[in-house]
Design a protein around this motif. Structure first.
Motif, mmCIF file in Angstrom:
data_model
loop_
_atom_site.group_PDB
_atom_site.id
_atom_site.type_symbol
_atom_site.label_atom_id
_atom_site.label_comp_id
_atom_site.label_asym_id
_atom_site.label_seq_id
_atom_site.Cartn_x
_atom_site.Cartn_y
_atom_site.Cartn_z
ATOM 1 N N TRP A 155 42.139 43.687 30.338
ATOM 2 C CA TRP A 155 42.627 43.004 30.723
ATOM 3 C C TRP A 155 44.337 42.705 30.128
ATOM 4 N N GLU A 167 47.767 48.496 38.163
ATOM 5 C CA GLU A 167 47.508 46.589 38.301
ATOM 6 C C GLU A 167 46.356 46.193 37.795
ATOM 7 N N ILE A 168 45.470 47.226 39.054
ATOM 8 C CA ILE A 168 43.811 46.723 39.337
ATOM 9 C C ILE A 168 43.340 47.812 39.361
ATOM 10 N N GLU A 201 37.642 44.707 38.425
ATOM 11 C CA GLU A 201 37.623 44.047 40.057
ATOM 12 C C GLU A 201 35.663 45.114 40.185
ATOM 13 N N ALA A 235 44.084 44.616 35.527
ATOM 14 C CA ALA A 235 42.473 43.509 36.064
ATOM 15 C C ALA A 235 41.581 44.431 36.402
#
Length: 90
Positions: free
Chosen positions: A55, A33-34, A62, A60
């Motif tokens: 994306w 997910e990230i 970070e 996602a």
């Protein structure tokens, strides 16, 4: 036959982060997910096109300095989130 993109693990600095070096994270199953990227001693800006590409792949991203990226990754996994980390030593 299933073809896997060639991935170079040679990322010594945030300047080495590229579409190709991030491609490994798009191959993981289950899909993450990230992605938490630690860019060393300080937060470094990555090219917006790289972030957009991730994306669009459903991941996602970070970007943080590496000590904070480690803490974020640990928090996400403690919350049972499907996460991965790419960490450049500070």
């Amino acid at each position: 036959p299933h073809s896997v993109p060639s991935v170079s693990p040679q990322v010594g600095s945030y300047r080495d982060i590229s579409h190709e070096s991030l491609s490994l994270f798009r191959l993981l199953e289950p899909q993450i997910e990230i992605l938490v990227l630690g860019t060393g001693d300080r937060v470094e800006r990555l090219h917006p096109a790289m972030l957009k590409h991730m994306w669009e792949s459903g991941i996602a991203v970070e970007v943080q300095d590496t000590p904070n990226a480690c803490a974020t990754f640990n928090f996400l996994t403690s919350e049972k989130r499907i996460a991965a980390a790419g960490l450049i030593p500070p």
